[in-house]
Scaffold this active site. Structure first.
Site, mmCIF file in Angstrom:
data_model
loop_
_atom_site.group_PDB
_atom_site.id
_atom_site.type_symbol
_atom_site.label_atom_id
_atom_site.label_comp_id
_atom_site.label_asym_id
_atom_site.label_seq_id
_atom_site.Cartn_x
_atom_site.Cartn_y
_atom_site.Cartn_z
ATOM 1 N N LYS A 55 -11.361 -1.066 -0.904
ATOM 2 C CA LYS A 55 -11.328 0.225 -1.616
ATOM 3 C C LYS A 55 -12.611 1.005 -1.286
ATOM 4 C CE LYS A 55 -7.316 -0.248 -3.357
ATOM 5 N NZ LYS A 55 -6.244 0.626 -2.831
ATOM 6 N N ASP A 63 -6.047 0.424 -9.025
ATOM 7 C CA ASP A 63 -7.335 1.105 -9.236
ATOM 8 C C ASP A 63 -7.951 0.776 -10.590
ATOM 9 O OD1 ASP A 63 -7.152 2.291 -6.753
ATOM 10 O OD2 ASP A 63 -6.163 4.100 -7.524
ATOM 11 N N SER A 78 0.833 -1.209 0.000
ATOM 12 C CA SER A 78 0.000 0.000 0.000
ATOM 13 C C SER A 78 0.860 1.249 0.000
ATOM 14 C CB SER A 78 -0.915 0.001 1.226
ATOM 15 O OG SER A 78 -1.474 1.292 1.400
HETATM 16 C C1 S3P Z 1 -3.068 5.684 -3.603
HETATM 17 C C2 S3P Z 1 -2.738 4.385 -3.346
HETATM 18 C C3 S3P Z 1 -3.628 3.254 -3.613
HETATM 19 C C4 S3P Z 1 -4.762 3.623 -4.552
HETATM 20 C C5 S3P Z 1 -5.380 4.949 -4.201
HETATM 21 C C6 S3P Z 1 -4.343 6.058 -4.255
HETATM 22 C C7 S3P Z 1 -2.108 6.754 -3.243
HETATM 23 O O1 S3P Z 1 -4.185 2.817 -2.392
HETATM 24 O O2 S3P Z 1 -5.755 2.625 -4.542
HETATM 25 O O3 S3P Z 1 -6.424 5.271 -5.098
HETATM 26 O O4 S3P Z 1 -2.285 7.902 -3.698
HETATM 27 O O5 S3P Z 1 -1.168 6.461 -2.510
HETATM 28 P P1 S3P Z 1 -3.405 1.753 -1.448
HETATM 29 O O6 S3P Z 1 -2.172 2.392 -0.995
HETATM 30 O O7 S3P Z 1 -4.347 1.488 -0.308
HETATM 31 O O8 S3P Z 1 -3.203 0.552 -2.313
#
Ligand code: S3P
Length: 456
Positions: free
Chosen positions: A362, A335, A182
């Site tokens: 999500k 995403d 993440s």
């Molecule tokens: C993001 C990381 C992702 C993504 C989100 C934006 C970011 O989430 O799904 O839309 O800007 O760091 P995760 O870190 O939970 O995978």
């Protein structure tokens, strides 16, 4: 005169919308809005730096506006100039002030996780909440590492919002190995480390988007990224640097580009160019998948903008075939699964998308939402463990269904795109969440020839 926060006449999003096959192929050139991830980070680092940061191409979606409002409530000066640039007058590292009201981050998981990181090393108490979707999402994944800095959290069961955070007055640097791939958790830890004396390290077994690291470097922080075989990346930020305002140009969001891109692939005869799309290698998994599926996508005019690679994508419709998408690719396209599943539904043969556990947390449970929506549209689809299997029938999906978007912008846009190729129109119950990331989605698609009807 600059105004304080409202973008010029944001497109009003209707609730229910219906997508049907257009009379003619999609055609033309479209520029998608600024990258959401980069926009949040530009505002946050601008607010923490000394001096004025000028941002070009900031995404003026609800999620990013929520971040701007939160930072403003803690003392940063953030205005939109008449020419569309955003000007951020930073308070300097550690200079944010206690907000005098609850911070409402709407639908934005990125705003919530990253700001909790910032707040973890600011010694005051803030109360944070969000909409029904955000209040369901797990915050334990950031509370665990941020507590080790000395921050204190009081949240609902499972660490969910609303919660109160009291930042540490003497934060302690940590070394933290990410238990889930993440970028939000990685960024929360790095941002907490920024106002912590000493070195904070995140160990990342599977690479995720690296916009935080790039931008920290751009603002003058000392950041070291080392690749350790068998371990992954070790990312270390040296705490309490001199963070200096720096201009930012935000490239177009590849996660938003994905919707007109797949629309152009599946509406027969289409020929569309999507201009100025960010191609950071940690975000290009979808392009790779679509190319493996036989998509005709040409990367034209490759260049650099604001320290990120960008290109114009020329997309021409054509037959797609199923593919086997490895779990290792998920972080680079996390995403994009709703729209990839739509492409898979229009392809010939089976597409297997592996390792999608993160989709369950999500804006909605996307694994369930994609499977249920596709099934309603007559597509053969199964979920096996964390894998999604879509049987493409080599003909247009039946469609003719109503999709519940569950406060999830990407489910909403993906099924509107499916409706452009389906035999019967597809209706979504609520298009309003689209404004969180892509406020101009409906007019942009209309300019390419895809008209979404409001319900009478
Ligand atoms: C993001 C990381 C992702 C993504 C989100 C934006 C970011 O989430 O799904 O839309 O800007 O760091 P995760 O870190 O939970 O995978």
């Amino acid at each position: 005169m600059p105004d304080d926060h409202t973008p010029s006449a944001p497109a009003k999003m209707p609730s229910a919308l219906i997508a049907a096959r257009p009379a003619a192929p999609l055609a033309g050139v479209a520029a998608v809005p600024g990258d959401k991830s980069i926009s949040h980070r530009a505002l946050m680092l601008g607010a923490l730096a000394v001096g004025r940061t000028e941002i070009k191409g900031l995404l003026e979606g609800e999620d990013v506006l929520a971040t701007a409002a939160a930072l403003r409530a803690m003392g940063a000066g953030i205005v939109r100039a008449e020419d569309g640039r955003w000007l951020v007058d930073g308070v300097g590292l550690g200079g944010l002030a206690e907000p005098d009201d609850v911070i409402d981050l709407g639908n934005s998981g990125t705003a919530a996780r990253l700001l909790l990181g910032v707040l973890a090393s600011h010694p005051f108490t803030a109360f944070v909440t969000g909409d029904a979707s955000l209040r369901r999402r797990p915050m334990g994944r950031v509370i665990t590492p941020l507590s080790r800095f000395g921050a204190q959290f009081r949240g609902r069961e499972g660490g969910r919002l609303p919660l109160a955070v009291t930042g540490a007055s003497n934060p302690i640097p940590i070394v933290y190995q990410l238990p889930v791939p993440s970028a939000q958790v990685k960024s929360a830890v790095l941002l907490a480390g920024l106002n912590t004396p000493g070195a904070t390290t995140v160990v990342e077994p599977q690479a995720t988007r690296d916009h935080t690291e790039r931008m920290l470097g751009h603002f003058g922080a000392k950041i070291i990224v080392e690749a350790e075989p068998g371990v992954g990346k070790r990312i270390t930020v040296e705490g309490q640097p001199e963070l200096i305002a720096a201009p930012i140009t935000v490239p177009g969001d590849p996660s938003s580009a994905a919707f007109p891109l797949v629309a152009a692939l599946i509406v027969p005869g289409s020929d569309v160019t999507i201009a100025n799309v960010g191609l950071n290698p940690s975000r290009t998994g979808l392009l790779l998948c679509l190319q493996e599926m036989g998509a005709d996508i040409a990367l034209e005019n490759r260049r650099e903008a604001g320290g990120e690679p960008v290109a114009d994508l020329r997309v021409r419709a054509g037959p797609l075939k199923g593919a086997d998408i490895p779990a290792s690719r998920a972080p680079s396209m996390i995403d994009e699964y709703p729209i990839l599943a739509v492409a898979a539904a229009c392809a010939r043969g089976r597409t297997v998308m592996r390792g999608l556990a993160e989709l369950r947390v999500k804006e909605s449970d996307r694994l369930a939402g994609i499977a249920e929506g596709l099934a309603r549209c007559g597509v053969r689809v199964t979920v096996e463990g964390d894998d999604l299997i879509v049987e493409g029938a080599d003909h247009a999906p039946a469609g003719g269904a109503m999709i519940e978007t569950q406060l999830d912008h990407r489910i909403a846009m993906a099924f509107l795109v499916l409706g452009l190729a389906a035999d019967q129109p597809v209706r979504i119950d609520d298009a309003r969440p689209i404004a969180t990331s892509f406020p101009d989605f409906v007019p942009l698609m209309a300019r390419l020839g895809a008209v979404f009807r409001e319900e009478a």
